[in-house]
Design an enzyme around this catalytic site. Structure first.
Site, short mmCIF file in Angstrom:
data_model
loop_
_atom_site.label_atom_id
_atom_site.label_comp_id
_atom_site.label_asym_id
_atom_site.label_seq_id
_atom_site.Cartn_x
_atom_site.Cartn_y
_atom_site.Cartn_z
N GLU A 15 7.36 0.79 5.37
CA GLU A 15 6.84 -0.31 5.96
C GLU A 15 6.89 -1.54 5.53
O GLU A 15 6.96 -1.75 4.17
CB GLU A 15 5.24 -0.02 6.29
CG GLU A 15 4.53 -0.88 7.28
CD GLU A 15 3.03 -0.52 7.04
OE1 GLU A 15 2.85 0.84 7.05
OE2 GLU A 15 2.12 -1.28 7.22
N HIS A 38 3.83 7.16 3.69
CA HIS A 38 4.82 5.88 3.42
C HIS A 38 4.55 5.02 2.41
O HIS A 38 3.24 5.11 1.81
CB HIS A 38 4.92 5.25 4.80
CG HIS A 38 3.65 4.41 5.24
ND1 HIS A 38 2.66 5.23 6.03
CD2 HIS A 38 3.05 3.41 5.11
CE1 HIS A 38 1.45 4.41 6.26
NE2 HIS A 38 1.96 3.28 5.53
N GLU A 41 -8.50 4.89 9.69
CA GLU A 41 -7.75 4.47 8.32
C GLU A 41 -8.77 3.85 7.57
O GLU A 41 -9.48 3.13 8.13
CB GLU A 41 -6.62 3.54 8.47
CG GLU A 41 -6.73 2.28 9.15
CD GLU A 41 -5.55 1.39 9.47
OE1 GLU A 41 -4.63 1.90 10.00
OE2 GLU A 41 -5.29 0.53 8.56
N GLN A 73 -4.14 3.44 1.32
CA GLN A 73 -4.16 3.50 2.78
C GLN A 73 -4.45 5.00 3.27
O GLN A 73 -3.30 5.72 3.22
CB GLN A 73 -3.18 2.79 3.73
CG GLN A 73 -3.70 2.74 4.98
CD GLN A 73 -2.18 2.39 5.88
OE1 GLN A 73 -1.14 2.82 5.78
NE2 GLN A 73 -2.44 1.20 6.61
N HIS A 114 0.91 -1.17 -0.01
CA HIS A 114 0.01 0.05 0.13
C HIS A 114 0.90 1.41 -0.14
O HIS A 114 1.97 1.27 0.27
CB HIS A 114 -1.11 0.05 1.21
CG HIS A 114 -0.51 0.03 2.68
ND1 HIS A 114 -0.05 -1.07 3.40
CD2 HIS A 114 0.23 1.27 3.43
CE1 HIS A 114 0.41 -0.71 4.53
NE2 HIS A 114 0.56 0.73 4.53
#
Ligand code: MC0
Length: 152
Positions: free
Chosen positions: A146, A96, A55, A72, A19
């Protein structure tokens, strides 16, 4: 040209873009933008108190490792959270990237052995029951990164 064999770089185990995380101030307004503009629909919503976010996951496509790629959307739930700090500094935008793996601890150890700071000693709870770790943006070309292992 040297005849020496190229050094073998261990496989990190990262097999998809899982994502892109986007920081927003108003989750419902952001969801509406992506629905109205692109026709993307929310597959899942949750609150993650540990990370301080509300989220929504918008599924974009399946991937050839059997996973999927999402947008996301992240709204902070408290002013001292990472996403709130990011919004104060930068405004809304890409927060991110997340790469998918079937072994988040193994991938983190492999990447961590390459002078990249792994921010979580143990994987934490992520969206949709996933397990996640973050890598320091200053060691990743300015990109907070991530690693995510999907549930199941
Ligand atoms: C901070 N920096 C970033 C950044 N956040 N650079 C790129 N992208 C970001 N998102 C930069 C700052 O501007 C600063 O640069 C430098 O990193 C270090 O800043 P700092 O002041 O030392 O540290 P903090 O307090 O800003 O913390 C940054 C850090 C933190 C990345 C360590 O936000 C963190 O631990 N993040 C991981 C957790 C997280 O983000 N959770 C929210 C998503 P200069 O040049 O000024 O030094 S949760 C999520 O996404 C879950 C639910 C899921 O996917 O399932």
């Amino acid at each position: 040209m040297s005849d020496a064999p190229a050094p073998t770089i261990p496989f990190s185990g990262l097999t998809r873009l899982d994502h892109v995380g986007i920081a927003c101030r108003d989750l419902d307004a952001s969801i509406e933008f992506y629905r109205r503009t692109y026709g993307f629909e929310v597959e899942h919503e949750e609150v993650n108190e540990e990370q301080g976010v509300r989220e929504a996951m918008l599924r974009i496509n399946g991937t050839d490792d059997g996973g999927a790629t999402y947008l996301q959307l992240l709204e902070p739930t408290r002013p001292d959270s990472p996403v709130a700090t990011f919004l104060d500094r930068n405004g809304e935008g890409v927060h991110h990237l997340a790469f998918g793996t079937s072994d988040v601890a193994g991938s983190a150890a492999t990447v961590g052995a390459r002078d990249v700071r792994v921010l979580d000693r143990e994987p934490r709870h992520g969206t949709l029951g996933s397990r996640i770790v973050f890598l320091h943006p200053k060691d990743c070309g300015g990109v907070l990164t991530e690693l995510v292992q999907s549930a199941g």
